[in-house]
Design an enzyme around this catalytic site. Structure first.
Site, PDB file in Angstrom:
ATOM      1  N   LYS A  10       0.822  -1.214   0.000  1.00  0.00           N
ATOM      2  CA  LYS A  10       0.000   0.000   0.000  1.00  0.00           C
ATOM      3  C   LYS A  10       0.857   1.266   0.000  1.00  0.00           C
ATOM      4  CE  LYS A  10      -3.946  -2.223   2.314  1.00  0.00           C
ATOM      5  NZ  LYS A  10      -4.950  -2.078   3.419  1.00  0.00           N
ATOM      6  N   TYR A  50     -12.330  -2.449  -3.544  1.00  0.00           N
ATOM      7  CA  TYR A  50     -12.854  -2.590  -2.174  1.00  0.00           C
ATOM      8  C   TYR A  50     -14.387  -2.522  -2.127  1.00  0.00           C
ATOM      9  CZ  TYR A  50      -8.326  -2.423   0.266  1.00  0.00           C
ATOM     10  OH  TYR A  50      -7.081  -2.702   0.767  1.00  0.00           O
ATOM     11  N   THR A  92      -5.245  -6.660  11.112  1.00  0.00           N
ATOM     12  CA  THR A  92      -5.560  -5.429  10.361  1.00  0.00           C
ATOM     13  C   THR A  92      -4.981  -4.196  11.053  1.00  0.00           C
ATOM     14  OG1 THR A  92      -7.621  -6.481   9.662  1.00  0.00           O
ATOM     15  CG2 THR A  92      -7.462  -4.093   9.367  1.00  0.00           C
ATOM     16  N   ASN A 113      -2.027   0.313   6.654  1.00  0.00           N
ATOM     17  CA  ASN A 113      -1.467  -0.868   7.309  1.00  0.00           C
ATOM     18  C   ASN A 113      -0.574  -1.705   6.380  1.00  0.00           C
ATOM     19  OD1 ASN A 113      -3.481  -1.867   5.717  1.00  0.00           O
ATOM     20  ND2 ASN A 113      -4.668  -2.816   7.359  1.00  0.00           N
ATOM     21  N   HIS A 116      -2.181  -5.326   1.595  1.00  0.00           N
ATOM     22  CA  HIS A 116      -3.440  -6.055   1.417  1.00  0.00           C
ATOM     23  C   HIS A 116      -3.097  -7.508   1.130  1.00  0.00           C
ATOM     24  CE1 HIS A 116      -7.360  -7.303  -0.069  1.00  0.00           C
ATOM     25  NE2 HIS A 116      -6.696  -7.933  -1.028  1.00  0.00           N
TER      26      HIS A 116
HETATM   27  P1  ADP Z   1      -7.857  -6.787   6.080  1.00  0.00           P
HETATM   28  O1  ADP Z   1      -7.065  -5.881   5.136  1.00  0.00           O
HETATM   29  O2  ADP Z   1      -7.041  -7.180   7.282  1.00  0.00           O
HETATM   30  O3  ADP Z   1      -8.481  -7.960   5.368  1.00  0.00           O
HETATM   31  P2  ADP Z   1     -10.509  -5.567   6.102  1.00  0.00           P
HETATM   32  O4  ADP Z   1     -10.793  -6.393   4.881  1.00  0.00           O
HETATM   33  O5  ADP Z   1     -11.466  -5.645   7.229  1.00  0.00           O
HETATM   34  O6  ADP Z   1      -9.050  -5.886   6.674  1.00  0.00           O
HETATM   35  O7  ADP Z   1     -10.424  -4.032   5.691  1.00  0.00           O
HETATM   36  C1  ADP Z   1      -9.842  -3.640   4.472  1.00  0.00           C
HETATM   37  C2  ADP Z   1      -8.953  -2.448   4.725  1.00  0.00           C
HETATM   38  O8  ADP Z   1      -9.744  -1.356   5.184  1.00  0.00           O
HETATM   39  C3  ADP Z   1      -7.902  -2.639   5.830  1.00  0.00           C
HETATM   40  O9  ADP Z   1      -6.744  -3.322   5.404  1.00  0.00           O
HETATM   41  C4  ADP Z   1      -7.610  -1.213   6.227  1.00  0.00           C
HETATM   42  O10 ADP Z   1      -6.751  -0.572   5.281  1.00  0.00           O
HETATM   43  C5  ADP Z   1      -8.991  -0.582   6.110  1.00  0.00           C
HETATM   44  N1  ADP Z   1      -9.716  -0.619   7.404  1.00  0.00           N
HETATM   45  C6  ADP Z   1     -10.231  -1.707   8.019  1.00  0.00           C
HETATM   46  N2  ADP Z   1     -10.834  -1.372   9.177  1.00  0.00           N
HETATM   47  C7  ADP Z   1     -10.687  -0.022   9.294  1.00  0.00           C
HETATM   48  C8  ADP Z   1     -11.089   0.946  10.276  1.00  0.00           C
HETATM   49  N3  ADP Z   1     -11.762   0.590  11.369  1.00  0.00           N
HETATM   50  N4  ADP Z   1     -10.743   2.237  10.061  1.00  0.00           N
HETATM   51  C9  ADP Z   1     -10.070   2.613   8.951  1.00  0.00           C
HETATM   52  N5  ADP Z   1      -9.674   1.761   7.980  1.00  0.00           N
HETATM   53  C10 ADP Z   1      -9.966   0.462   8.149  1.00  0.00           C
HETATM   54 MG    MG Z   2      -9.916  -7.947   3.833  1.00  0.00          MG
END
Ligand code: ADP
Ligand code: MG
Length: 138
Positions: A10, A50, A92, A113, A116
């Site tokens: 990212k 997304y 996450t 973070n 992905h």
């Molecule tokens: P992951 O990437 O661990 O699979 P998710 O699919 O739940 O997590 O979320 C997609 C992306 O959205 C995350 O990697 C992060 O960049 C963002 N995200 C998730 N939860 C939050 C939150 N509470 N606040 C802001 N951004 C978030």
């Molecule tokens: Mg995800």
């Protein structure tokens, strides 16, 4: 089982010059790059990627962030690639990620973070198809 998964380095990790370190971590556990593309996502491209999160309160911020700078999109191949990559990524929220995981090492916040990774084999197939054509692979 040999699988493929989609990873994205990212914008925050690209800005930190962590591309090489992160690819080394993938290769170190047998997640072999099959395709790599560095690109800047448009806002619309990030929104399409997304789309499952479109009702979430963070959707607009997330897609603005994902289109804020270059990313590196990778298809990784290896045994149990989807789970291996999720384990390597960490939680996450980088603050909750286990030590040594990519998000613990390079993540800045729950949004920025570092990486992905596809969360299932089914979603990996969809996500790979969003960025790559089968004809681009060896
Ligand atoms: P992951 O990437 O661990 O699979 P998710 O699919 O739940 O997590 O979320 C997609 C992306 O959205 C995350 O990697 C992060 O960049 C963002 N995200 C998730 N939860 C939050 C939150 N509470 N606040 C802001 N951004 C978030
Ligand atoms: Mg995800």
């Amino acid at each position: 089982m040999a699988e493929r998964t989609l990873a994205i380095i990212k914008p925050d990790a690209v800005r930190k010059h962590a591309i090489g370190d992160i690819i080394r971590l993938y290769e170190g556990i047998g997640l072999h790059p099959l395709a790599i593309r560095m690109m800047r996502l448009s806002k619309a491209c990030a929104e399409g990627f997304y789309a499952v999160h479109r009702e979430r309160p963070f959707f607009n911020d997330l897609t603005t962030y994902m289109s804020s700078g270059s990313v590196v999109v990778l298809v990784l191949e290896g045994t149990d690639a989807v789970k291996k990559n999720r384990d390597l990524m960490g939680a996450t929220d980088p603050k909750k990620a286990d030590p040594g995981t990519i998000r613990a090492l390079y993540g800045a916040s729950i949004e920025a973070n570092a990486v992905h990774g596809s969360d299932s084999v089914e979603n990996a197939t969809i996500e790979i198809g969003y960025f790559f054509a089968e004809s681009e692979f060896r």
